[in-house]
Design a protein around this motif. Structure first.
Motif, PDB file in Angstrom:
ATOM      1  N   GLY A 155       0.794  -1.217   0.000  1.00 36.09           N
ATOM      2  CA  GLY A 155       0.000   0.000   0.000  1.00 36.09           C
ATOM      3  C   GLY A 155       0.828   1.268   0.000  1.00 36.09           C
ATOM      4  N   TYR A 156       2.126   1.141  -0.037  1.00 36.14           N
ATOM      5  CA  TYR A 156       3.034   2.282  -0.090  1.00 36.14           C
ATOM      6  C   TYR A 156       3.813   2.250  -1.402  1.00 36.14           C
ATOM      7  N   ASP A 157       4.515   3.333  -1.682  1.00 37.83           N
ATOM      8  CA  ASP A 157       5.365   3.431  -2.847  1.00 37.83           C
ATOM      9  C   ASP A 157       6.778   3.709  -2.360  1.00 37.83           C
ATOM     10  N   TYR A 158       7.636   2.687  -2.441  1.00 38.62           N
ATOM     11  CA  TYR A 158       8.979   2.810  -1.863  1.00 38.62           C
ATOM     12  C   TYR A 158       9.819   3.871  -2.566  1.00 38.62           C
ATOM     13  N   ARG A 159       9.421   4.256  -3.759  1.00 42.98           N
ATOM     14  CA  ARG A 159      10.175   5.271  -4.484  1.00 42.98           C
ATOM     15  C   ARG A 159      10.171   6.616  -3.757  1.00 42.98           C
ATOM     16  N   GLN A 160       9.210   6.818  -2.856  1.00 41.36           N
ATOM     17  CA  GLN A 160       9.147   8.071  -2.101  1.00 41.36           C
ATOM     18  C   GLN A 160      10.347   8.246  -1.161  1.00 41.36           C
ATOM     19  N   LEU A 161      11.070   7.174  -0.902  1.00 41.35           N
ATOM     20  CA  LEU A 161      12.231   7.261  -0.019  1.00 41.35           C
ATOM     21  C   LEU A 161      13.532   7.505  -0.779  1.00 41.35           C
ATOM     22  N   GLN A 162      13.486   7.575  -2.091  1.00 37.34           N
ATOM     23  CA  GLN A 162      14.711   7.735  -2.876  1.00 37.34           C
ATOM     24  C   GLN A 162      15.417   9.051  -2.543  1.00 37.34           C
ATOM     25  N   HIS A 163      16.747   8.985  -2.474  1.00 43.22           N
ATOM     26  CA  HIS A 163      17.530  10.214  -2.346  1.00 43.22           C
ATOM     27  C   HIS A 163      17.274  11.112  -3.550  1.00 43.22           C
ATOM     28  N   ASP A 164      17.289  10.521  -4.728  1.00 41.30           N
ATOM     29  CA  ASP A 164      17.045  11.238  -5.972  1.00 41.30           C
ATOM     30  C   ASP A 164      15.698  10.791  -6.528  1.00 41.30           C
ATOM     31  N   PRO A 165      14.682  11.650  -6.501  1.00 41.01           N
ATOM     32  CA  PRO A 165      13.350  11.239  -6.966  1.00 41.01           C
ATOM     33  C   PRO A 165      13.326  10.752  -8.413  1.00 41.01           C
ATOM     34  N   ASP A 166      14.302  11.184  -9.208  1.00 41.19           N
ATOM     35  CA  ASP A 166      14.319  10.821 -10.625  1.00 41.19           C
ATOM     36  C   ASP A 166      15.140   9.560 -10.917  1.00 41.19           C
ATOM     37  N   TRP A 167      15.788   9.041  -9.895  1.00 43.24           N
ATOM     38  CA  TRP A 167      16.619   7.840 -10.088  1.00 43.24           C
ATOM     39  C   TRP A 167      15.750   6.620 -10.378  1.00 43.24           C
ATOM     40  N   VAL A 168      16.214   5.755 -11.264  1.00 39.92           N
ATOM     41  CA  VAL A 168      15.504   4.518 -11.607  1.00 39.92           C
ATOM     42  C   VAL A 168      16.480   3.359 -11.479  1.00 39.92           C
ATOM     43  N   PRO A 169      16.128   2.305 -10.730  1.00 42.08           N
ATOM     44  CA  PRO A 169      17.038   1.155 -10.599  1.00 42.08           C
ATOM     45  C   PRO A 169      17.372   0.551 -11.956  1.00 42.08           C
ATOM     46  N   ASP A 170      18.601   0.129 -12.110  1.00 44.18           N
ATOM     47  CA  ASP A 170      19.036  -0.510 -13.346  1.00 44.18           C
ATOM     48  C   ASP A 170      18.668  -1.991 -13.277  1.00 44.18           C
ATOM     49  N   GLU A 171      17.557  -2.336 -13.896  1.00 42.22           N
ATOM     50  CA  GLU A 171      17.063  -3.707 -13.833  1.00 42.22           C
ATOM     51  C   GLU A 171      17.696  -4.601 -14.895  1.00 42.22           C
ATOM     52  N   SER A 172      18.594  -4.060 -15.697  1.00 45.36           N
ATOM     53  CA  SER A 172      19.188  -4.856 -16.768  1.00 45.36           C
ATOM     54  C   SER A 172      20.022  -6.009 -16.216  1.00 45.36           C
ATOM     55  N   SER A 173      20.544  -5.849 -14.992  1.00 39.75           N
ATOM     56  CA  SER A 173      21.348  -6.914 -14.400  1.00 39.75           C
ATOM     57  C   SER A 173      20.594  -7.671 -13.311  1.00 39.75           C
ATOM     58  N   ALA A 174      19.291  -7.442 -13.212  1.00 35.61           N
ATOM     59  CA  ALA A 174      18.496  -8.101 -12.167  1.00 35.61           C
ATOM     60  C   ALA A 174      18.479  -9.616 -12.360  1.00 35.61           C
ATOM     61  N   VAL A 175      18.533 -10.325 -11.240  1.00 38.36           N
ATOM     62  CA  VAL A 175      18.521 -11.785 -11.240  1.00 38.36           C
ATOM     63  C   VAL A 175      17.237 -12.255 -10.562  1.00 38.36           C
ATOM     64  N   SER A 176      16.478 -13.109 -11.241  1.00 32.36           N
ATOM     65  CA  SER A 176      15.306 -13.739 -10.638  1.00 32.36           C
ATOM     66  C   SER A 176      15.757 -14.979  -9.888  1.00 32.36           C
TER      67      SER A 176
END
Length: 321
Positions: free
Chosen positions: A202-223
């Motif tokens: 029910g929350y949006d963890y992006r609200q805690l980002q140091h940089d609101p415009d930063w986006v995680p680099d999911e290209s190296s994400a491992v499932s």
């Protein structure tokens, strides 16, 4: 490390791998049939919260059911699980010989549930209404966080919402846990982030980002696919998330996380209550579990182990308050 807890120690190469990637595993713990049998026996005990240290009447107001936190303190199988040498030996390889378990949590994901936001946890103030740190490392520590041991009590496939990691992201915090998040129950299961349905209870963890415009680099994400009965070890400061449960099966995905620290770290240093996502409960019956070595610091409370499990009475090995 003493001889009693060295049979499953990580090799030097594995320790180096862990420090590089922030996680290691999965490792086998239970055979699938054994885990299934234990899960069947466990379910009715989880439904009965009478002996849980966070009583139901003090937790019903919250989004999160605190009565199912720290069930290792009242359920014998879970008490045994968090102290298994297959887990403790490996954790001690990373943290050193003196280790405590301060928390355990269940993470269910039901058919159709959204995935979990990418997130990191350093001192766990992110989920406390008071914004007070729940753990505090010594001043000379390079970094905070906790070691999480996540066990697949059911299969954890991509379709059922397995964990995801971004390797090597555990040394830099991208979030400020002193910030607050707005609760929006209408957003649950309704929002996509980078094309994936994700949220944070029910929350949006992006609200805690140091940089609101930063986006995680999911290209190296491992499932991180795991069979039932396996576990994986990772830093809570590692960027981690989970996929949605696609609903292709009616089976829920259930993970059980034990959280470990060296005994030098202070647990709940500024709180006499547990506050999580709007729920609250007293810590009067809480105690850490010493799983390896000894406590030479005396600033944490520990439960007293008995042949029947863990009693609610707490003790401090050094006699400090």
């Amino acid at each position: 490390m003493d001889d009693q807890h060295s049979g499953f120690a990580l090799t030097p190469e594995q320790v180096a791998q862990f420090h590089r990637d922030g996680y290691i595993g999965p490792f086998d713990l239970y055979e699938e049939e054994e885990m299934q049998q234990r899960l069947r026996a466990l379910r009715p005990k989880l439904l009965s919260t009478k002996r849980a240290i966070y009583s139901q009447d003090k937790a019903v107001s919250g989004v999160t059911n605190l009565a199912n936190y720290d069930r290792h303190l009242d359920i014998e199988f879970l008490a045994s699980h968090i102290t298994r040498p297959e887990i403790v030996d490996r954790v001690a390889s990373i943290l050193g010989p003196d280790v405590l378990c301060w928390r355990s949590e269940f993470f269910p994901k039901y058919p159709g549930d959204e995935g979990t936001d990418w997130h990191q946890a350093d001192n766990f103030a992110n989920v406390a209404q008071s914004k007070k740190p729940q753990i505090e490392w010594p001043n000379d520590a390079e970094f905070g966080g906790t070691i999480t041991v996540w066990t697949a009590f059911t299969p954890a496939t991509e379709e059922m919402g397995c964990l995801q990691f971004i390797p090597g992201t555990h040394d830099v915090m991208n979030y400020d846990e002193s910030k607050t998040m707005d609760y929006d129950p209408e957003s649950i299961n309704e929002k996509e982030k980078s094309g994936v349905r994700r949220g944070f209870f029910g929350y949006d963890y992006r609200q805690l980002q140091h940089d609101p415009d930063w986006v995680p680099d999911e290209s190296s994400a491992v499932s991180q696919v795991m069979r039932q009965g396996q576990f994986i070890i990772f830093w809570s400061t590692l960027m981690h998330a989970s996929l949605p449960h696609a609903g292709l099966t009616d089976q829920m995905r259930l993970g059980y996380a034990g959280r470990y620290l060296p005994t030098s770290v202070r647990v709940y240093p500024y709180s006499d209550g547990l506050e999580e996502f709007g729920g609250s409960a007293t810590l009067e019956r809480f105690g850490n579990v010493l799983v390896s070595g000894s406590d030479e610091f005396g600033h944490n409370r520990f439960v007293q182990e008995t042949v029947e499990g863990y009693r609610f009475s707490v003790r401090n090995p050094k006699g400090a308050s």
